[in-house]
Structures are given as structure tokens and as C-alpha cells.
Scaffold this active site. Structure first.
Site, PDB file in Angstrom:
ATOM      1  N   SER A 147      -2.361  -8.670   0.385  1.00 39.44           N
ATOM      2  CA  SER A 147      -1.539  -9.766   1.041  1.00 39.44           C
ATOM      3  C   SER A 147      -0.986 -10.619   0.409  1.00 39.44           C
ATOM      4  CB  SER A 147      -2.655 -10.431   2.209  1.00 39.44           C
ATOM      5  OG  SER A 147      -2.773  -9.796   3.264  1.00 39.44           O
ATOM      6  N   HIS A 161      -3.942 -17.532   7.272  1.00 40.01           N
ATOM      7  CA  HIS A 161      -3.307 -16.486   6.601  1.00 40.01           C
ATOM      8  C   HIS A 161      -1.821 -16.515   6.348  1.00 40.01           C
ATOM      9  CE1 HIS A 161      -2.246 -12.199   5.480  1.00 40.01           C
ATOM     10  NE2 HIS A 161      -3.260 -12.153   4.800  1.00 40.01           N
ATOM     11  N   ASP A 211       3.134 -12.426  10.500  1.00 38.92           N
ATOM     12  CA  ASP A 211       1.787 -12.743  10.225  1.00 38.92           C
ATOM     13  C   ASP A 211       0.970 -13.269  11.396  1.00 38.92           C
ATOM     14  OD1 ASP A 211      -0.602 -13.635   8.484  1.00 38.92           O
ATOM     15  OD2 ASP A 211       0.759 -12.624   6.923  1.00 38.92           O
TER      16      ASP A 211
END
Length: 803
Positions: A524, A332, A282
Site C-alpha cells: 500500500s 489509510h 482509498d
């Protein structure tokens, strides 16, 4: 040239007749809205269509990305009674047909003016054909190339370095293994050496001068040229993948999503084990977050571009996330990591789904996403496989390796699902025993996103707090399972807070980084729930044999042993095999291994008018032996043939081929069934056959361009029996291009979003042809693309005009 007259379909009485499945484009506007043209004075607020529909079919309305008009979809029964009204399309909306019969569909403008795309049919029939999407993101000027093995090359074949030099390219990653990353140092030189005209297809226009070349178009042309070279096994752009989420910043420590998938009950059986490792590939992670203390193993940063990395260097062993948007960074990867395994039972913050599972942070996403070259290297490393270090040396794989890989990222770019760089890396990780999980995407679309749609990956869709498919969640043949992804514009609890997924986060709004918790939504967020449950299953089997393998995890899913059923009773394109159920998953893992089950990928196929073959992969997972008793074609599909071409016994690769010779124009569907003693797998195969006698893409303005992309001639033609006949006379000898487009909004501009588009020889490429005498047979296809809106290039749209 005068605009072609419009045919009215402004009421149910005048409704335009359609057959399902169908994809078409249109234009609606209120009085006085829109560009000057035939409809701007009086307005054309509604379009009506008449179509016979079966129960379960879907009517979908989609607007261009830059749409400003408000539109809604209305569905009426055969008596004209309103059955259902949609909310505003933003940018898409769909209605499902409950009862079979004749229906009327209305597209209505509530404000403004704009084009739209209308898609009617079953999810399988509306599935977008596989292949390169010109709108997919990739690094301009970079290509990934794999040469044929020495055994397959001709005597005197070039080395990798000689190959790069011969085509005027610079090697960015020294070759190691099967592929190399190349930068096009001088585009005109590379195009010339590949015998490709140096004028970009995107450089069309009227006027006295040629427009600037488009680096994306030129890169794609280089890829096409490289794929024709005899010593090239595979060439592709360096596709970019991005995080798949829609962030917001409400904060409230209440994780409804854990209750939804029965995690508390699972924790009664196991709270995970620190020896189980999930790699979160990520944006990196914030290692100082108090709820991630003691939860991280050594990671790596594989972002090779220092500018994209934004941490002062390229590849290194520090996966710390420096932020992807100074002052408003997403962090994120930290949010995803917390969903998987935030510190458990420590009295602060949130609890991770995987309990005492540990996280391997692997950084591949920077300020401008991440490339296939970097992500593929990260996948291999996390799986414990040696990988090129970028300087000619090998970086040893992670030790201990990850048991599970989570990728909450994706993109549409793909050329070949078998040999693309990222596909090979994912397959290698699976072969090494790693369960690979990825987010399905947030486009509310059936367009496959990768890596989720690769056969080696568990693709995860999203549901809301009520267990219903989240409106943004992608769907289609590649969906394997669903998990909580959250919805930030609803409060279904109700608890006074948005129903996003709550996890660890950080904020750099004040210059430094403040550690926090917040809600995000997206697939996600769904994928790491599945990764956390898989980690609990791994922990439950510690000390037992066999260990949990990717094949077994797939078998548990296919046998519906670790999910709660949603949607249809069997697998479907919206929820896959159902909603992940942590308690059922741990109970199954503590019991005996899953029974043998057969799976096929993809679960449905759609071939466009030019595709003649496709591939199916038939697999056995679980314990025991399955015997294939037969492979049958049904549905009157005498045009469909299938043979096994690779693999052990009855399993492996099957190749299907189609023969359109005796078929009338239109859409045809047949079925391939793999029959076992107690299981049958049926794959619908839908093909396009041109021309369809009733097909129409509105009036087409067929345009002839010279080698400088200046307009030589243009004709307006209407369809006859599904075919547009055109001709140009008195054309001087030379090189030319052909394109065609509709002009539904009468703005005298072709190739607007939402319009029909066609280029010679194929929709994905514009290639010149030579005229030295009369030419015939210059046939090509025009039509409305299904999803997303296709635009050949900004310079094209700016230059292509209706005269």
C-alpha cells in the site's frame, strides 16, 4: 473405522521421494502434543523429503492461518550436510536453492503440533491457477449481473427489472450501462427459481438435523446458476477489497524511501505541477491535516452502504475519512495521499513524492473494506467517465479528471479478468488515458490480487530500505515494478527507528482526530511512490507532445528506462522491471518518447487439470512500429497450440489450447515465444495432467452424503498409480454428494486446514447426483491446495468427520 498406518519419513535415510514441482501436505508434532492419535504418544517432530532441484528453485513452507505450532525448514545437500535453515514459518517461509543437485528437505516442529503445506519448484511452476478462490471476500446475498446486448438476446428477452423480479431479487443500483447490482431478497426463492437445491453445500454433518445454510455458499451457488442462464453475459459476487498495509505508530520525520528511489535528484529537474492530479481511491482523507492544505481537489464518497460508510449516509460528495475503527482508525487513505503529494517545501512535516501534484480523494473503503460495485464506480468517475448514481441518474465524471489513479487495496476475488465489473472499469479508465497503479498485496504469495493483476494496471511490489524484496510482498507474473514499502521490524539505516514508510496520518484514540505523522509498511505504501513518480513525469512533459499515456508509461517500464534493475537482468516475478527510479524517470520523460516495445500479459501461465484454454494479451507500447516475425512453441510441447483470436494486426488476444491425450500424468511445461526483429517474449506454460503415477494425497476417506448431508458411507483408500479407487454398495435410490479428505493429524476430523480436500464434481463446487441404478464415472480430484489454505466452509469442517 481404524486410522490408516503411517509410513515413516523421519530421517534422511527414510526420506520420501518427490519430483519438482510438487505441492504436498504433512503433519509434525512433539511428544505429547496434538490430538490423540498414532503420533501423539511418541511424537513425530520431523518429516524428510528427497528431491532433485535446479538452481533458483524455491522450497516454501506454509502453515494454516490458525497455526500455534512453531516450525522451521531445513535444506541439506546430497551428502546430508546442512545448507540453510529458515526462521520460523509465520505463517510462511521460503529457501532458495543455490546449486543444482539432489537435496533433502526437512520440516521440523520446534513446539506444539500442526499441519503444514510444502511447495517446491520455480515461481512460475508454483503459480496458483487463475479462477475463483472460495476464500475470497464478497458481500453475502449480493450479485453483480450483466445481461447480453440486445443483438445477442433471443426475441422476447427480459428487461433488467423483469430479470431481477423473475429470480426474486431486488435491484440495489438502477441499471445504467452494462451491469446491475442485485440483492437476493429471499434465498430459497432465488435458489428454487434457478433450479438449485435449497440445501447449502456447506450444510454437511452427522446427526439427526440439517445444519443452517451458509449465506456465502448460497450466494456462490446463485452466481453459478445465473451464469448458466441464456440471457446472462456475466455474473459475479460483489467482491470486497481491503487496504493492503500493516500499520504501526512510531513517529520520526526521516523519509529514507525518497533517497532510495532518487527523488531529490528528480526534484532538481521538476518539483511537479498543480495541474497534475492523482486520484487516491482509498478510505478517504483527513482534509484538515496541515500537510495536505492546498493539496486537494474535489473528491467523492462512493461507499453505498451507510453502515460500512460510518458517516451517516451512503454515496455523497464528501470524501472525508470518519475512521474505520473508532479509537484505533487506520486513516489509510491519508497516509497514502501524503506519500503521493504531501505539501512540498512548506517547512513542516513530510514531503510528498509528487511535489506540487494535487490529490483527488475518492472514498471506497469503510469499516468493512469496499465492494467491487463501489470501487468500479469510483474508478470510472475519477477517470472523468459518467457513472450510475445509484438512483437511476448519471453522475458526471470528475472534471478535470485524474491523470493517475492509485489503489492501495485489493482482494483475491476474480471470475473473469476480461468482464468482471472492476476489470471493465479499470480498462475504461486506461482507455481514457489514465495511468492506473495498484498495490500487489502483502501475503508473500504468488496468488494474484486484484485490481493489481488486471492487465490494465501497473502492479507494484515492495522493497525494504536495502532495496531487497520485502518478505511480505506478493510476487508472480503480474508484478510490473517495485518501490519502497518499508519493514517495521528492521532498522537497516541504522537510525534508531523502524524502517517503515513515513507519511501523514491521524489518530482518533482520544475521541477527536489529532493530526500526526507515522510509519506504515506494505505494498500500500509502495504503490503511491510509483504514482508520485508518474506525476513528476507528467509534469515534466507539460508543453511537450505527446503527453504521457498509459501505453508510454508501460513502454518506459518494459524498456527499463525508469527503473534500476533488481533481481535478474530482465523482468522477474519478484521485482517486475526493477525498482522505480525517479531521476531516470524524469530524464526519460524530458527526452523523446520511449521506443516501441512489445509486452505480453500474463508473463507465465499455469493451467490446472481441468483447464484446456487460456488467453494471452500481446501489446505494443511506445513510438514506432514492431513486426512480429513468428510465434513458436518450444520445450517439446507438442501438446500446446496458440492462435491469434482478436485484435489489430499482430497484436491483441491470443488463445492457447492444450491436448493432454498423449501425456503421462504429472506436471508439464512448454514455452510460447513471440519473436520480433530485436525482441523475443517467452511465456512458460505449465499444465497439470492427472493422474501422476506417483502422486499421493495420503490416505483418503471418501464419504457419501445423502440429500440432508448425513453420512451414508465412508471408505479409507490408498492411491494406486496416482488414482484412488472407491465404491459403495447397497445404496438406496436418491440424491447424494461425494467428498474426500485426508486426516494427517489423526484427529478423526476431515477438512482441517492443511489437509487434502476433494469434492465432486470439482474442488470449487459440491453438486448432488442422483442414484437410481448402478453409477460409475463419478470421478473427481483431491489434493493439497497451494495457497492460501482452502477451507470449503466452517459448517463443512465442523461436520465432516472420520468414522
Amino acid at each position: 473405522m481404524l486410522a490408516a498406518p503411517n509410513i515413516s519419513n523421519n530421517s534422511i535415510i527414510e526420506a520420501q521421494e518427490l519430483t519438482s514441482p510438487a505441492v504436498l501436505g504433512g503433519y509434525v508434532n512433539l511428544k505429547g502434543a496434538g490430538d490423540q492419535g498414532q503420533t501423539s504418544v511418541d511424537g513425530d517432530p520431523s518429516d524428510f523429503y528427497s528431491v532433485a532441484l535446479s538452481a533458483g528453485e524455491v522450497v516454501r513452507l506454509a502453515l494454516p492461518d490458525d497455526a500455534t505450532a512453531r516450525m522451521r525448514l531445513f535444506l541439506y545437500d546430497e551428502t546430508g550436510t546442512l545448507v540453510e535453515e529458515s526462521p520460523d514459518a509465520a505463517p510462511s517461509v521460503a529457501l532458495s536453492v543455490a546449486t543444482a543437485g539432489r537435496h533433502y528437505v526437512e520440516v521440523r516442529a520446534l513446539s506444539g503440533a500442526g499441519s503444514y503445506r510444502l511447495m517446491i519448484g520455480t515461481p512460475a511452476a508454483l503459480m496458483t491457477p487463475a479462477g475463483f478462490n472460495p476464500a475470497a471476500e464478497f458481500v453475502p446475498g449480493e450479485v453483480l449481473v450483466r445481461l447480453k446486448t440486445a443483438a445477442a438476446q433471443q426475441p422476447g428477452a427480459r428487461s433488467m427489472s423483469a430479470f431481477a423480479r423473475d429470480y426474486g431479487m431486488q435491484m440495489l443500483a438502477r441499471p445504467s450501462g452494462e451491469w446491475m447490482r442485485l440483492r437476493i431478497a429471499d434465498m430459497p426463492t432465488t435458489l428454487d427459481r434457478l433450479n438449485i437445491p435449497t440445501k447449502s453445500p456447506g450444510a454437511r454433518g452427522q446427526g439427526t438435523g440439517a445444519r443452517a445454510n451458509d449465506p456465502r455458499q448460497d450466494t456462490w451457488r446463485v452466481v453459478q446458476g445465473l451464469r448458466q442462464q441464456p440471457d446472462v453475459a456475466h455474473a459475479q459476487p460483489n467482491f470486497i477489497r481491503r487496504p493492503l498495509f500493516v500499520p504501526n505508530d512510531p513517529l520520526f520525520p526521516f523519509q529514507w524511501h525518497h533517497e532510495l528511489i532518487n527523488l531529490p535528484q528528480a526534484w532538481d529537474l521538476t518539483t511537479g505541477h498543480e495541474s497534475v492530479i492523482v486520484a487516491v481511491i482509498d478510505t478517504g482523507v483527513l482534509p484538515g491535516h496541515p500537510d495536505l492544505q492546498g493539496k486537494l481537489v474535489s473528491g467523492y464518497d462512493f461507499i453505498s452502504d451507510p453502515v460500512n460508510a460510518a458517516d451517516g449516509d451512503g454515496i455523497d460528495d464528501d470524501p472525508t475519512d470518519p475512521g474505520d475503527d473508532p479509537g484505533a482508525s487506520s486513516f489509510h487513505g491519508t497516509h497514502v495521499a501524503g506519500i503521493v503529494a504531501a505539501a512540498f517545501d512548506n517547512g513542516i512535516g513530510v514531503a510528498g513524492a509528487g511535489g506540487h501534484t494535487r490529490i483527488m480523494p475518492v472514498r471506497v473503503l469503510g469499516r468493512d473494506g469496499g465492494t467491487d460495485a463501489d470501487i468500479a464506480r469510483a474508478v470510472r468517475w475519477a477517470a472523468g467517465l459518467d457513472t450510475p448514481n445509484g438512483d437511476g441518474t448519471e453522475l458526471p465524471g470528475a472534471s478535470p479528471r485524474a491523470d493517475i489513479i492509485n489503489m492501495s487495496l485489493g482482494g483475491e476475488g476474480v471470475l473473469d479478468q476480461d468482464v468482471d465489473v472492476l476489470a471493465l472499469a479499470v480498462a475504461a479508465a486506461r482507455d481514457a488515458g489514465v495511468i492506473v497503479i495498484a498495490a500487489a498485496g502483502n501475503n508473500a504469495s504468488s496468488v494474484p490480487l486484484y485490481p493489481a493483476a488486471y492487465a490494465s494496471v501497473v502492479a507494484v511490489g515492495a522493497v525494504d530500505a536495502a532495496g531487497r524484496r520485502a518478505a511480505y510482498s506478493n510476487f508472480g507474473f503480474f508484478i510490473d515494478v517495485a518501490a519502497p514499502g518499508g519493514v517495521l521490524n528492521a532498522d537497516l539505516q541504522p537510525d534508531g527507528y523502524a524502517d517503515g514508510v513515513l507519511s501523514t496520518l491521524g489518530s482518533d484514540a482520544g475521541g477527536g482526530v489529532d493530526y500526526s505523522y507515522s510509519y506504515y509498511q506494505g505494498t500500500s505504501m509502495a504503490a503511491p511512490h510509483v504514482a508520485g513518480v508518474a506525476a513528476l513525469m507528467k509534469a515534466a512533459r507539460i508543453g511537450l507532445t505527446p503527453d504521457l499515456t498509459p501505453d508510454q508509461f508501460e513502454a518506459y517500464l518494459a524498456n527499463h528506462m525508469i527503473t534500476a534493475d533488481l533481481g535478474s537482468l530482465d523482468r522477474d516475478d519478484f521485482y517486475g522491471h526493477g525498482l522505480i527510479d525517479a531521476h531516470r524517470a524524469v530524464v526519460a520523460a524530458l527526452d523523446s518518447p520511449p521506443p516501441a516495445v512489445a509486452t505480453v500479459m500474463p508473463a507465465a501461465l499455469r493451467l490446472d487439470a481441468f483447464e484446456e484454454t487460456a488467453r494471452l494479451d500481446l501489446r505494443q507500447a511506445g513510438s514506432g512500429t514492431l513486426t512480429l516475425t513468428g510465434v513458436f512453441v518450444s520445450g517439446g510441447a507438442e501438446w500446446l497450440m496458440v492462435v491469434r483470436t482478436q485484435g489489430p494486426g499482430d497484436f491483441g488476444q491470443y488463445t492457447l489450447s492444450v491436448d493432454r491425450t498423449a501425456l503421462p500424468g504429472g506436471v508439464h511445461t512448454g514455452f510460447i515465444s513471440f519473436v520480433f526483429s530485436d525482441q523475443t517474449l517467452t511465456v512458460p506454460v505449465t499444465i497439470d495432467v492427472l493422474p501422476h503415477a506417483g502422486a499421493s494425497a495420503s490416505t483418503q476417506y471418501v464419504t457419501l452424503l445423502d440429500e440432508n448431508f448425513l453420512t451414508v458411507g465412508q471408505v479409507a483408500v490408498a492411491p494406486s498409480g496416482g488414482v484412488y479407487h472407491f465404491s459403495f454398495s447397497d445404496v438406496p435410490p436418491g440424491s447424494y454428494y461425494l467428498l474426500s479428505g485426508s486426516d494427517l493429524d489423526d484427529d478423526f476430523q476431515l477438512l482441517d486446514q492443511g489437509e487434502a480436500v476433494g469434492t465432486y464434481p470439482t474442488p470449487a463446487s459440491l453438486i448432488s447426483f442422483t442414484v437410481s441404478s448402478d453409477r460409475t464415472g463419478l470421478d473427481f480430484v483431491t489434493g493439497f491446495q497451494q495457497w492460501p489454505f482452502f477451507l470449503p466452509g466452517e459448517s463443512v469442517a465442523a461436520a465432516a468427520v472420520k468414522r
